[in-house]
Design an enzyme around this catalytic site. Structure first.
Site, short mmCIF file in Angstrom:
data_model
loop_
_atom_site.label_atom_id
_atom_site.label_comp_id
_atom_site.label_asym_id
_atom_site.label_seq_id
_atom_site.Cartn_x
_atom_site.Cartn_y
_atom_site.Cartn_z
N HIS A 18 7.89 -4.73 18.18
CA HIS A 18 7.53 -6.01 18.80
C HIS A 18 6.52 -5.76 19.93
O HIS A 18 6.70 -4.83 20.72
CB HIS A 18 8.77 -6.70 19.36
CG HIS A 18 8.44 -7.95 20.13
ND1 HIS A 18 8.22 -9.16 19.52
CD2 HIS A 18 8.27 -8.17 21.47
CE1 HIS A 18 7.94 -10.07 20.44
NE2 HIS A 18 7.97 -9.49 21.63
N ASP B 153 -8.43 3.82 -16.37
CA ASP B 153 -8.88 2.64 -17.11
C ASP B 153 -8.97 2.84 -18.62
O ASP B 153 -9.19 1.87 -19.35
CB ASP B 153 -10.24 2.18 -16.59
CG ASP B 153 -10.16 1.54 -15.21
OD1 ASP B 153 -9.04 1.33 -14.73
OD2 ASP B 153 -11.22 1.26 -14.62
#
Length: 480
Positions: free
Chosen positions: A447, A315
């Site tokens: 799936h 930061d």
């Protein structure tokens, strides 16, 4: 002890023990350096102790509470449940303490020395460290600055962290606000809005002087629909003039929209501020480290400052205030200072929002792609047509892929729905590898799973999605 007296000889020093700081320390230790980590408060930094973990603990609780409401659909029968927020906060503290202990153990395992105190530069290769009852000087070969940031104050909003809260305290409320006003448009603003609404707060979101969120237009529409569905009031282009305490509800918010002054009574206000770099007391100006007009340390692609033996990350550098940025920079900085070839690139920085349902995005939005001169293709697939989403009872959301119509290069991926935060990594990896449409449609997708929504969105780009109605497919092909 004064400057000029004997200094302790150290090899590699990291100032700041947040996600970026301790990651840099560990990477340097892995590369054979003798590392000292200096932290003024608690290991884990703001992210672990005040930011990411506390806020995501709240969003996870809100998600779990939402899931509990649907258990009867699966045949479970239960007595009425209630939320004990004091117990939830205790569990949050347990999680934080466990993670802090984990960092300490990792540092010990990597033979990293930890010193607690306030560090500041005395010269280009010396720092002073003030502790409660002592002051020491350390001479170093390399250093990484990872001191983080702090919320920027607002002239009209006086934070008291009782009723008027900042980003470090909004997730720590032991009682749910009756009426929470949120002044912000970022991920944390959305997360707190949805979470507190799920737990029963009346929520008003004010967008600071803008009329929309900053995602892809399809996500912006879905976010506004989500807010409306949850009965969260959205106030666009608002500017708060003052926040005062009153005896009736708790606070009164005076704001202006399109030149008209308005007053809103509420119990709490959360101001989601931008961050300023924590560099004021570091003494970096003393040694000539350059900063930009906002005080952020200027670095190159190896995260080095103008002094090539000193790096800066997180930061205190320009860019979004995200732990993912700091963690990536930490490894690049340590590797570069240790003589390895390494480079930092923010091009495909994933953006995630832990709402219910979650939001994730990477790459160019459709609008940005057009502005960049691309002839754009878009493929979109709704989770309502995904079998696994249906069986989980989580059919809300979609996956959208933005591609270049001429080269079929994937430009951006945007999604909302169950599993979005995990699934966006597939999109990020694809874009890092310069994937084209066929690269997205060729692999096998498990799936049943939410993953298939990414496949269907990719197939939709060429009008070949299986679970999309033919009329919509023809519409896609007609726009090519």
């Amino acid at each position: 002890m004064v400057v000029g007296e004997m200094a302790h000889e150290h090899d590699f020093i990291v100032i700041g023990g947040g996600p970026g700081g301790y990651s840099a320390a560990i990477r340097a230790a892995q590369l054979g350096r003798t590392v000292t980590l200096i932290e003024r408060d608690r290991l884990g930094g703001i992210c672990l102790n005040k930011g990411c973990i506390p806020s995501k603990h709240l969003t996870r609780a809100a998600s779990a509470w939402t899931d509990l409401q649907k258990y009867e659909e699966f045949g479970f029968e239960q007595e009425a449940l209630r939320v004990n927020h004091e117990k939830r906060l205790m569990q949050k503290e347990n999680v934080i303490n466990r993670l802090v202990d984990g960092i300490k153990a990792l540092c010990k395992a990597n033979k990293i020395e930890i010193i607690y105190g306030n560090a500041f530069f005395l010269s280009e290769n010396r720092i002073g460290v003030e502790q409660t009852n002592s002051y020491e000087i350390y001479q170093f070969k390399n250093a990484v600055i990872a001191t983080g940031g702090s919320p920027i104050s607002h002239p009209a909003i006086k934070i008291d962290n009782i009723r008027i809260l900042d980003s470090w305290h909004i997730a720590n409320l032991s009682e749910i606000p009756d009426h929470l006003v949120i002044y912000g448009d970022d991920a944390l603003s959305l997360e707190m809005a949805i979470s507190y609404r799920i737990f029963g707060s009346y929520v008003t979101v004010m967008l600071p002087e803008k009329d929309d969120f900053s995602f892809d237009s399809s996500l912006n529409r879905e976010i506004k629909r989500l807010l409306k569905k949850n009965k969260i009031q959205l106030v666009k282009s608002a500017e708060i003039l003052s926040v005062s305490h009153n005896s009736s509800t708790g606070i009164a918010v005076k704001y202006v929209v399109n030149g008209e002054e308005r007053l809103l009574d509420a119990t709490h206000l959360f101001f989601s501020a931008k961050m300023k770099p924590n560099t004021d007391d570091l003494g970096i100006d003393r040694i000539g480290i350059n900063t930009d007009e906002n005080g952020f340390v200027i670095i190159d692609q190896q995260c080095r400052t103008i002094l090539s033996h000193i790096a800066a990350i997180g930061d205190i550098t320009h860019g979004p205030s995200l732990a993912v940025k700091a963690i990536k920079q930490s490894k690049v900085a340590a590797e570069s200072l240790c003589g390895e070839m390494s480079e930092f690139d923010l091009t495909f920085l994933p953006r995630v929002v832990h709402t219910v349902p979650p939001i994730a995005s990477v790459g160019l939005t459709e609008e940005a792609a057009i502005e960049h001169g691309h002839k754009v293709l878009t493929g979109q697939f709704s989770l309502t047509a995904n079998g696994y989403a249906s069986l989980m009872g989580k059919r809300e959301g979609f996956v959208k892929i933005v591609a270049d119509a001429e080269t079929e290069l994937i430009l951006g991926i945007h999604m909302m729905g169950e599993g979005a935060i995990e699934l966006i990594t597939s999109g990020t990896l694809a874009m890092e590898l310069c994937a084209r449409i066929e690269d997205m449609t060729f692999p096998l997708y498990p799936h049943p799973s939410i993953n298939e929504s990414l496949l269907e969105a990719a197939e939709h780009l060429n009008g070949k999605a299986i679970h999309v109605a033919p009329a919509k497919l023809r519409e896609i092909m007609n726009h090519r």
